[in-house]
Design a protein around this motif. Structure first.
Motif, short mmCIF file in Angstrom:
data_model
loop_
_atom_site.label_atom_id
_atom_site.label_comp_id
_atom_site.label_asym_id
_atom_site.label_seq_id
_atom_site.Cartn_x
_atom_site.Cartn_y
_atom_site.Cartn_z
N ARG A 82 35.98 37.16 42.35
CA ARG A 82 36.05 38.61 42.39
C ARG A 82 34.89 39.20 43.18
N TYR A 136 43.55 41.14 41.22
CA TYR A 136 43.99 40.43 40.03
C TYR A 136 45.12 39.44 40.35
N ARG A 162 48.33 38.94 35.90
CA ARG A 162 47.45 39.97 36.41
C ARG A 162 46.72 40.71 35.29
N SER A 163 47.48 41.08 34.26
CA SER A 163 46.87 41.85 33.18
C SER A 163 45.79 41.05 32.45
N ARG A 166 42.70 40.99 34.56
CA ARG A 166 42.03 42.30 34.49
C ARG A 166 41.22 42.43 33.21
N GLU A 167 41.80 42.05 32.07
CA GLU A 167 41.10 42.16 30.81
C GLU A 167 39.85 41.28 30.78
N LEU A 212 37.06 42.87 32.78
CA LEU A 212 36.53 44.08 32.15
C LEU A 212 35.77 43.78 30.86
N GLN A 238 32.61 44.93 38.55
CA GLN A 238 33.13 46.28 38.29
C GLN A 238 33.07 47.13 39.54
N GLY A 246 36.06 46.49 41.79
CA GLY A 246 37.26 47.19 41.37
C GLY A 246 37.31 48.62 41.89
N THR A 290 43.24 49.16 44.65
CA THR A 290 44.60 48.65 44.85
C THR A 290 44.81 48.06 46.24
#
Length: 393
Positions: free
Chosen positions: A17, A24, A56-57, A60-61, A64, A117, A120, A125
């Motif tokens: 990242r 993601y 993807r989700s 992402r979690e 974060l 962070q 992101g 996107t």
């Protein structure tokens, strides 16, 4: 306790990242290509068990979640009632409460977490890679896609292609705030309806930055010539302040020693001894104030804005970066956190490249794999560029 099998996958997710600014979905695709090395997590939801794949989700979690840094973090979420049901809402990071010290073994550093962070917020996107958009109307791809920003509003500029009779077909980047602010035309009243800048002009300066200031043989001299003197001046002023306070404290102590000697020699004169003691107390109060000021100054040294030694870890190259495939160039741009900020008012583009101690080894390894061409020549164009070298705070 960290999972010995799945724990390293978390570390790799943060590395991808930050160093490559992958999205993601791109990270999930990489993980799914090697389930033996990166076994996917098991879902706690029985409806999703058996899928055996990264999503993807989930990525992402994980990105974060601040607890992978080894710290405990409270007040991340707030439960609010809405229409008779409870809903978990994420609180702003400024309201989070971090433990004073790490409480468990980390899977990533706090600096790497904070850098993730920021990725992101800058990606917003934007997809990774250099391939063209999958939309059927897509005819072009842009080398600087996702790296160009409008200085007036801070939004990322989009790529577009135009055709002129004399100039032919050319690509440019544009910013049109009305697209992202429909119904809020008053948000940026001083912003032109459309801001455009040609991509080939920006590419020439970006290539020059990498050719001379990142991979060139004179990169250290060029950086040293443009480093701000304010940091050195601030450090000199800080050292002078510390020395002055130390001298003041030592001078007060010497005066107190002389007063003690006089008090001992004049025991027969009580009034004179009393006055000496009052003076000693005044000096003691002054000494404590000076010592407190010294401790405060020493506890707040000037920050070092640049870590020049990071540049030594990047190999020098003879090859022209422009001669290499667009995919390789974009990987380098992402690894060096390229940022192009175009100011329509001055028609000046500021090119920034950032190296940090967290990702410098991966960046250097990527640069080592670039095919070298000793017969190529470096660009001679002179462009406005800045190189920021920083270590984690």
């Amino acid at each position: 306790m960290p999972d010995p099998v799945r724990g390293p996958a978390i570390t790799q997710i943060f590395a991808w990242r930050v160093t490559e600014r992958l999205g993601y979905g791109d990270i999930a695709d990489r993980l799914n290509t090697d389930h033996e090395r990166y076994p996917p997590p098991e879902s706690l939801n029985p409806n999703f068990r058996g899928r055996n794949a990264w999503g993807r989700s989930g990525i992402r979690e994980m990105l974060l979640n601040p607890k992978y840094t080894g710290y405990m973090v409270w007040n991340r979420k707030a439960t609010t009632s809405r229409r008779g049901s409870s809903r978990s809402m994420l609180n702003p990071p400024s309201t989070w409460v971090w433990s004073a010290h790490p409480t468990h073994e980390p899977l990533t550093t706090r600096e790497m977490y904070e850098a993730a962070q920021k990725v992101g917020r800058t990606r917003n996107t934007s997809r990774a890679g250099s391939d063209a958009n999958s939309h059927p109307w897509t005819r072009h791809t842009y080398l600087l896609r996702s790296f160009v920003f409008c200085e007036l509003c801070g939004l990322r500029m989009n790529g577009q292609t135009a055709t002129r009779r004399k100039a032919g077909e050319y690509a440019y980047h544009f910013c049109q705030p009305s697209i992202n602010n429909k119904g809020r035309e008053d948000r940026l009243p001083d912003h032109p309806k459309v801001v455009r800048v040609r991509e080939d002009t920006l590419i020439a300066v970006v290539h020059d930055l990498f050719q001379r200031r990142i991979f060139g043989p004179h990169r250290h001299e060029l950086l040293a010539a443009e480093l701000p003197l304010s940091s050195d001046k601030a450090e000199q002023e800080w050292e002078s302040r510390c020395k002055a306070l130390k001298r003041s404290v030592a001078d007060i102590v010497r005066k107190q020693d002389r007063l003690i000697a006089q008090i001992e020699d004049n025991d027969a004169d009580p009034e004179f001894s009393r006055r000496l003691q009052v003076r000693f107390s005044e000096l003691e109060n002054d000494r404590r104030a000076k010592a407190q000021a010294l401790a405060e100054v020493q506890a707040d040294p000037p920050a070092r804005d640049h870590q020049v030694e990071l540049l030594h870890m990047i190999p020098m190259l003879q090859a022209r970066l422009a001669d290499h495939p667009a995919a390789l160039q974009r990987k380098l741009f992402a690894a060096f956190h390229l940022e192009v900020r175009y100011d329509h008012r001055t028609q000046i583009a500021l090119i920034r490249v950032t190296l940090d101690a967290e990702s410098i080894e991966g960046v250097a390894a990527m640069a080592e794999r670039i095919p070298d061409n000793k017969n190529s020549r470096a660009l001679d164009a002179d462009g406005g560029a800045e190189v920021f070298l920083r270590a984690p705070t």
